[in-house]
Scaffold this active site. Sequence first.
Site, PDB file in Angstrom:
ATOM      1  CE1 TYR A   1      -2.788  38.918  46.261  1.00  0.00           C
ATOM      2  CE2 TYR A   1      -4.143  37.170  45.317  1.00  0.00           C
ATOM      3  CZ  TYR A   1      -3.720  38.494  45.326  1.00  0.00           C
ATOM      4  OH  TYR A   1      -4.223  39.383  44.408  1.00  0.00           O
ATOM      5  CG  ASP A   2       3.480  34.395  50.224  1.00  0.00           C
ATOM      6  OD1 ASP A   2       3.262  33.472  49.413  1.00  0.00           O
ATOM      7  OD2 ASP A   2       4.500  35.117  50.179  1.00  0.00           O
TER       8      ASP A   2
END
Lengths: 292, 292
Positions: B18-19
């Site tokens: 995830y960012d």
Amino acid sequence: MLQYLSTKEDREAFIDKYDNFLFDCDGVLWEGTNTFDGVAESMTLLREKGKRVFFVTNNSTKSRSSFLKKFEGFGIKAELEEVFSSAFATAAYLKHVLQFPEDKKVYIIGMDGIKDELAAEGIRSCGGEEDAGLTDNDSVPDDKEVGAVVIGLDTKVNYKKYSKAFAYLTRNPGCYFIVTNEDTTFPQHGSFYPGAGAIAAPIIAALGRHPDAVLGKPAQNMLEAIYAESHIDPKKTCMIGDRLDTDIEFGMNGGIDTLCVLTGITTKEQLLSPDNRIRSTYYMDSFGDFSK
Amino acid sequence: MLQYLSTKEDREAFIDKYDNFLFDCDGVLWEGTNTFDGVAESMTLLREKGKRVFFVTNNSTKSRSSFLKKFEGFGIKAELEEVFSSAFATAAYLKHVLQFPEDKKVYIIGMDGIKDELAAEGIRSCGGEEDAGLTDNDSVPDDKEVGAVVIGLDTKVNYKKYSKAFAYLTRNPGCYFIVTNEDTTFPQHGSFYPGAGAIAAPIIAALGRHPDAVLGKPAQNMLEAIYAESHIDPKKTCMIGDRLDTDIEFGMNGGIDTLCVLTGITTKEQLLSPDNRIRSTYYMDSFGDFSK
């Protein structure tokens, strides 16, 4: 079916038909500190005709003896044995139905009426008006002696009382949750204000469950208590009230006739609306009209 | 489906996937005035890896700037633009969605967080902490300037506040009824206490209707606000929370992945129970474990 007692003849025929009259108080006999025109005279008329009267109120803020003082102030004759209130019914329920243990006590969200009726049954209590004015949000210590939480109308309710009630109900196994009555509003100051059913709502929401018992109308506890003490004939008995979902439903559930007066919660439009599913046997403008 | 992040490798793979991470605060980063072990270090790790973080809290008692001070006190870096609270969302909703009229004001049952966020949007308010300590049951005078009642967690709530809120909502035509969030309990002092959803319950009961709007999780207002300001990719975003029916449902409703931590409301038994219908994508014991 719904008969309007519009003439003196209608009203006299109504009185002749019944031997016993059960009265709601707020909205029927008085509003707050003001009695309605003709109420004392109408009550005297019933007494003179030899009728039995009972007062059946969801108001838990006063004890039976405090109610008597209120009656006296309005010039209305009444005896202690004629007064049935949700606070009295709550105390009787704890004592006789639940056989509330002597080593336990009750935590109250409510006014002195509840405390006084519990004391009259020999039940210890805490909270109530003693906890008015608390504004801290400190931790609630355990109190394992609390075996029931009773919630009624409390015009001095605060967050601390809710925290305590919730703590006892979640931490003390088997702690009973009792609500005196479910009226969500009540009339005062010529308007409506949040009632016992509203005051109890935070605990119902936080627990995610309903109370173990609700004693006030339309529940039948007070009617059963009257039958137990007085052996009156339901067919010769009429319930007089101002609120459909408590007073009138109480009478209907008990199989007795009902009279809705328009001096309280219910308007004529609401009563006669096709959407209204709770219809009394009779209606009239004001109980005081019996003296006219 | 529900993956337990039990090993360091699991946790590193999770972070790499995830960012963007959305965080609930109470029960994830801290409980009351205590932060959980390893939280500050785990947050630093995410920042060092270039992740974007947002804080999405239903806690309406503090303003965004007050939250920043709390982060600072725990040694957690955060910017004002990263903080989304139900009080902030309420103010934004009144301002931008309802276009709340300038000649109206808001009556608050809640703490200063709501008042401060309303003021930041130029919206006038009354009540709130100013009305703490009121214990009278006098008549509530009309106040036609009140165009909305906002209810959030209020540890200084009292009957007078309920009377006022109910009076404005019933007497002022078109008066909005807004609840910051529906959490019926919240964790403090190592236990659970009545939350905003409980505090609002008397008014819902007395009105006999639900609020016009509820802004907190699981409602999507805060997620929409984050998307509007930051253009992040939902597929690269994960919501981290401790409560199934707010945090995890919030992520699920928004179509993003979710991680449930066990430092708050939800126990492992509840999460894994066959009766539980709200399942996160992942779970782990504590967010602080990312630093281990």
